[in-house]
Design a protein around this motif. Structure first.
Motif, PDB file in Angstrom:
ATOM      1  N   VAL A   1       0.882  -1.165   0.000  1.00  0.00           N
ATOM      2  CA  VAL A   1       0.000   0.000   0.000  1.00  0.00           C
ATOM      3  C   VAL A   1       0.918   1.212   0.000  1.00  0.00           C
ATOM      4  N   VAL A   2       1.026   1.856  -1.142  1.00  0.00           N
ATOM      5  CA  VAL A   2       2.027   2.914  -1.303  1.00  0.00           C
ATOM      6  C   VAL A   2       1.393   4.255  -0.986  1.00  0.00           C
ATOM      7  N   THR A   3       1.873   4.896   0.086  1.00  0.00           N
ATOM      8  CA  THR A   3       1.294   6.165   0.520  1.00  0.00           C
ATOM      9  C   THR A   3       2.256   7.324   0.299  1.00  0.00           C
ATOM     10  N   ARG A   4       3.534   7.003   0.018  1.00  0.00           N
ATOM     11  CA  ARG A   4       4.517   8.073  -0.208  1.00  0.00           C
ATOM     12  C   ARG A   4       5.277   7.817  -1.498  1.00  0.00           C
ATOM     13  N   ASP A   5       5.904   8.871  -2.017  1.00  0.00           N
ATOM     14  CA  ASP A   5       6.624   8.742  -3.280  1.00  0.00           C
ATOM     15  C   ASP A   5       7.771   7.739  -3.155  1.00  0.00           C
ATOM     16  N   ILE A   6       8.013   7.007  -4.212  1.00  0.00           N
ATOM     17  CA  ILE A   6       9.094   6.010  -4.241  1.00  0.00           C
ATOM     18  C   ILE A   6      10.127   6.486  -5.260  1.00  0.00           C
ATOM     19  N   PRO A   7      11.396   6.602  -4.853  1.00  0.00           N
ATOM     20  CA  PRO A   7      12.426   7.134  -5.759  1.00  0.00           C
ATOM     21  C   PRO A   7      12.688   6.213  -6.949  1.00  0.00           C
ATOM     22  N   ASP A   8      13.357   6.766  -7.946  1.00  0.00           N
ATOM     23  CA  ASP A   8      13.753   5.985  -9.123  1.00  0.00           C
ATOM     24  C   ASP A   8      14.561   4.758  -8.691  1.00  0.00           C
ATOM     25  N   GLY A   9      14.319   3.652  -9.287  1.00  0.00           N
ATOM     26  CA  GLY A   9      15.120   2.459  -9.082  1.00  0.00           C
ATOM     27  C   GLY A   9      14.952   1.786  -7.736  1.00  0.00           C
ATOM     28  N   ALA A  10      14.122   2.313  -6.850  1.00  0.00           N
ATOM     29  CA  ALA A  10      14.002   1.749  -5.503  1.00  0.00           C
ATOM     30  C   ALA A  10      13.123   0.504  -5.505  1.00  0.00           C
ATOM     31  N   LEU A  11      13.313  -0.318  -4.472  1.00  0.00           N
ATOM     32  CA  LEU A  11      12.426  -1.466  -4.235  1.00  0.00           C
ATOM     33  C   LEU A  11      11.617  -1.141  -2.985  1.00  0.00           C
ATOM     34  N   ALA A  12      10.323  -1.218  -3.058  1.00  0.00           N
ATOM     35  CA  ALA A  12       9.485  -0.910  -1.898  1.00  0.00           C
ATOM     36  C   ALA A  12       8.472  -2.013  -1.724  1.00  0.00           C
ATOM     37  N   TYR A  13       8.062  -2.240  -0.458  1.00  0.00           N
ATOM     38  CA  TYR A  13       7.094  -3.304  -0.203  1.00  0.00           C
ATOM     39  C   TYR A  13       6.416  -3.034   1.128  1.00  0.00           C
ATOM     40  N   GLY A  14       5.360  -3.741   1.414  1.00  0.00           N
ATOM     41  CA  GLY A  14       4.708  -3.697   2.719  1.00  0.00           C
ATOM     42  C   GLY A  14       3.578  -2.684   2.821  1.00  0.00           C
ATOM     43  N   VAL A  15       3.037  -2.666   4.063  1.00  0.00           N
ATOM     44  CA  VAL A  15       1.880  -1.812   4.354  1.00  0.00           C
ATOM     45  C   VAL A  15       2.171  -0.993   5.600  1.00  0.00           C
ATOM     46  N   PRO A  16       2.294   0.308   5.540  1.00  0.00           N
ATOM     47  CA  PRO A  16       2.470   1.062   4.308  1.00  0.00           C
ATOM     48  C   PRO A  16       3.824   0.771   3.695  1.00  0.00           C
ATOM     49  N   ALA A  17       3.996   1.009   2.456  1.00  0.00           N
ATOM     50  CA  ALA A  17       5.211   0.589   1.756  1.00  0.00           C
ATOM     51  C   ALA A  17       6.439   1.348   2.247  1.00  0.00           C
ATOM     52  N   ARG A  18       7.519   0.591   2.457  1.00  0.00           N
ATOM     53  CA  ARG A  18       8.814   1.188   2.826  1.00  0.00           C
ATOM     54  C   ARG A  18       9.795   0.845   1.735  1.00  0.00           C
ATOM     55  N   VAL A  19      10.794   1.733   1.605  1.00  0.00           N
ATOM     56  CA  VAL A  19      11.831   1.470   0.615  1.00  0.00           C
ATOM     57  C   VAL A  19      12.881   0.575   1.242  1.00  0.00           C
ATOM     58  N   LYS A  20      13.251  -0.493   0.571  1.00  0.00           N
ATOM     59  CA  LYS A  20      14.296  -1.374   1.080  1.00  0.00           C
ATOM     60  C   LYS A  20      15.632  -0.680   0.886  1.00  0.00           C
ATOM     61  N   LYS A  21      16.468  -0.719   1.937  1.00  0.00           N
ATOM     62  CA  LYS A  21      17.678   0.106   1.958  1.00  0.00           C
ATOM     63  C   LYS A  21      18.548  -0.013   0.696  1.00  0.00           C
ATOM     64  N   GLN A  22      19.124  -1.220   0.455  1.00  0.00           N
ATOM     65  CA  GLN A  22      19.960  -1.325  -0.740  1.00  0.00           C
ATOM     66  C   GLN A  22      19.114  -1.837  -1.901  1.00  0.00           C
ATOM     67  N   GLY A  23      17.878  -1.465  -1.870  1.00  0.00           N
ATOM     68  CA  GLY A  23      16.959  -1.965  -2.895  1.00  0.00           C
ATOM     69  C   GLY A  23      17.447  -1.665  -4.300  1.00  0.00           C
ATOM     70  N   THR A  24      17.525  -2.669  -5.136  1.00  0.00           N
ATOM     71  CA  THR A  24      17.906  -2.480  -6.528  1.00  0.00           C
ATOM     72  C   THR A  24      16.951  -3.282  -7.386  1.00  0.00           C
ATOM     73  N   ARG A  25      17.119  -3.099  -8.604  1.00  0.00           N
ATOM     74  CA  ARG A  25      16.276  -3.815  -9.558  1.00  0.00           C
ATOM     75  C   ARG A  25      16.539  -5.313  -9.493  1.00  0.00           C
ATOM     76  N   ASP A  26      17.773  -5.715  -8.996  1.00  0.00           N
ATOM     77  CA  ASP A  26      18.090  -7.150  -8.887  1.00  0.00           C
ATOM     78  C   ASP A  26      17.143  -7.842  -7.908  1.00  0.00           C
ATOM     79  N   LYS A  27      16.610  -7.055  -7.007  1.00  0.00           N
ATOM     80  CA  LYS A  27      15.763  -7.668  -5.983  1.00  0.00           C
ATOM     81  C   LYS A  27      14.360  -7.945  -6.521  1.00  0.00           C
ATOM     82  N   LYS A  28      14.193  -7.628  -7.733  1.00  0.00           N
ATOM     83  CA  LYS A  28      12.868  -7.788  -8.321  1.00  0.00           C
ATOM     84  C   LYS A  28      12.367  -9.217  -8.161  1.00  0.00           C
ATOM     85  N   GLN A  29      13.254 -10.195  -8.377  1.00  0.00           N
ATOM     86  CA  GLN A  29      12.834 -11.590  -8.264  1.00  0.00           C
ATOM     87  C   GLN A  29      12.243 -11.846  -6.885  1.00  0.00           C
TER      88      GLN A  29
END
Ligand code: UD1
Ligand code: CA
Length: 467
Positions: free
Chosen positions: A425-453
């Motif tokens: 549930v995304v309630t705040r803006d998510i930066p370019d390239g970030a990985l976010a998840y959860g309720v409310p959504a948080r950005v994963k620290k070293q989130g990268t596109r590799d984490k997509k899987q």
């Protein structure tokens, strides 16, 4: 010789049982009076004179200022109606063409033949006739031994022999103007209806030893007058066949013309195929090599070349080249599906752009949103655009990957190439390239596109659109 045109539209149309004036009832999406006006336009450079009475104001509003209006306050018959136009047309035209607003199937070619015949006629008028087995209230055309027309007899006053006549008066005439204007005020009052019948002029001409000509309509359905909703449906069916034939001749394939409904203003490109149960309405433009239908409604929309619409409703939308929608999706006003973009099953898009090549495969809602090129909208994604009072916008960057079941609580912006885990549930803006998840959504620290899987593997199985 100058031709003037009179269109009679003052009658009430009681048998329609309607609050709408009869001549405003639509055929193929257009008020029927507009067909009558169009039919005479090519024959005269004078504006047509429309005789209005019942519902005059509504008729004026629909038709606008391209015609001259003459009001007939009391409906005292077709002769009385024409008399009202005398001051407007006298000295302006040498020939006067008279038609009805409730005869929408008349073609300009037929009227042209009528006018041309009257140009050669030494007598004062030529009328359009039709040969039909079902005389349905038409006046009968009475000829003498030499084949000259001597009278029109209305059903109410006809003898049994006259009733058996199958040559009928279409009610469409071309008059020598001078003769018309000097006789139209001398028509006697007819019983039992207490009306002035325009048709009495035929008997008057014959009595003066003048020649009345008749031009038979090649296609009797052209003279179909609309008095009831049954006639309206008959005319609609005839018009539908005409429109469909026109598009087939222009290079459009129709799998089943009988269940293909195309309104008068629609445009379709060649090598497009229309599948059964498809309705194309309003100001719709469809490009070339498209597949439209089955079971689709497209209204006031623009569809580019090579698009596909399957079992869907498209209203007020734009589909660019090579995009596709359906089955069972709804594009609402302001939807724009860019080149090569895909809307699959059970999607709804309103006031939103799906960028080039973007995909939205299953059960999603996009409202007041902008989706960048190549983005992937996972199954069941919803833009929560309404907070109960106001609408808010959602922006999704290029190549972003939105996991299944994501709620995007607007206003919100998802960066380019960002990845959102399923069920966020995304309630705040998510930066370019970030990985976010959860309720409310948080950005994963070293989130990268590799984490997509990691975040999206489930999602791929349960319905993220596979490219
Ligand atoms: C008229 C003809 C009939 C012909 C038939 C074809 C006469 C007397 N009869 O009959 O021979 O076969 O058309 O359809 O003309 N209107 C006015 N003001 C009026 C009366 C009529 O504007 O006072 C308009 C009506 O709106 C309608 C048209 O004239 O569009 C025809 O009038 P209607 O009374 O329906 O004539 P019909 O009985 O059909
Ligand atoms: Ca009539």
């Amino acid at each position: 010789m100058r031709t003037g045109a009179v269109i009679l539209a003052a009658g009430q149309g009681t048998r329609m049982r309607s609050d709408l004036p009869k001549v405003l009832h639509p055929l193929a999406g257009r008020p029927m009076v507009l067909y009558a006006i169009d039919a005479v336009r090519s024959l005269t450079d004078l504006p047509p004179v429309l005789v209005v009475g019942h519902g005059a104001e509504a008729v004026r509003q629909t038709v606008g200022e391209s015609v001259v209006y003459v009001e007939q306050r009391e409906q005292k018959g077709t002769g009385h109606a024409v008399l009202q136009t005398r001051e407007t047309l006298r000295d302006r035209a040498d020939l006067v063409l008279i038609t009805y607003a409730d005869m929408p199937l008349l073609r300009p070619e037929t009227l042209r033949r009528l006018v041309d015949r009257q140009r050669e006629n030494t007598g004062p008028l030529t009328l359009l006739t039709l040969i039909a087995d079902d005389p349905r209230g038409f006046g009968r055309v009475v000829r003498d031994e030499d084949g000259g027309i001597v009278a029109i007899v209305e059903e109410a006053t006809a003898t049994p022999e006259q009733l058996a006549i199958r040559e009928l008066n279409a009610g469409v005439y071309c008059f020598d103007a001078e003769w018309l204007w000097s006789h139209v005020d001398r028509i006697p009052l007819s019983m039992p209806k207490q009306e002035y019948y325009l048709t009495d002029l035929i008997g008057m001409a014959a009595a003066e030893g003048l020649r009345v000509e008749g031009v038979p309509a090649e296609d009797p359905t052209e003279a179909l007058g609309i008095n009831t909703r049954v006639h309206l449906a008959e005319a609609e069916a005839i018009l539908r066949r005409r429109i469909n034939r026109h598009w087939m001749e222009a290079g459009v394939t129709m799998i089943d013309p009988e269940t293909t409904y195309i309104e008068a203003e629609v445009q379709i490109g060649r090598d497009t195929t229309i599948w059964p149960n498809t309705i194309l309405r309003g100001e719709t433009v469809i490009g070339e090599r498209c597949q439209i239908g089955p079971n689709s409604l497209v209204e006031d929309s623009t569809i580019g070349d090579e698009c596909r619409v399957l079992a869907s409703v498209v209203e007020g939308a734009v589909m660019e080249r090579g995009s596709d929608v359906g089955p069972f999706s709804h594009l609402r006003p302001g939807a724009r599906i860019c080149t090569g973009a895909h809307v699959g099953n059970f999607g709804e898009i309103k006031n939103a752009t799906l960028g080039p090549g973007a995909k939205m495969g299953h059960f999603s809602y996009l409202g007041d949103a902008e989706v960048g090129a190549g983005a992937n909208i996972g199954a069941g994604t919803i833009t929560c655009n309404y907070d109960g009072r106001q609408k808010h916008r959602t922006e999704i960057g290029e190549k972003a990957f939105i996991g299944s079941g994501t709620m995007l609580v607007a206003p919100v912006r998802i960066g380019k190439e960002a990845v959102i885990g399923a069920g966020a549930v995304v309630t705040r803006d998510i930066p370019d390239g970030a990985l976010a998840y959860g309720v409310p959504a948080r950005v994963k620290k070293q989130g990268t596109r590799d984490k997509k899987q990691e975040a999206g593997s489930r999602e791929q199985e349960t319905g993220g659109h596979k490219q």
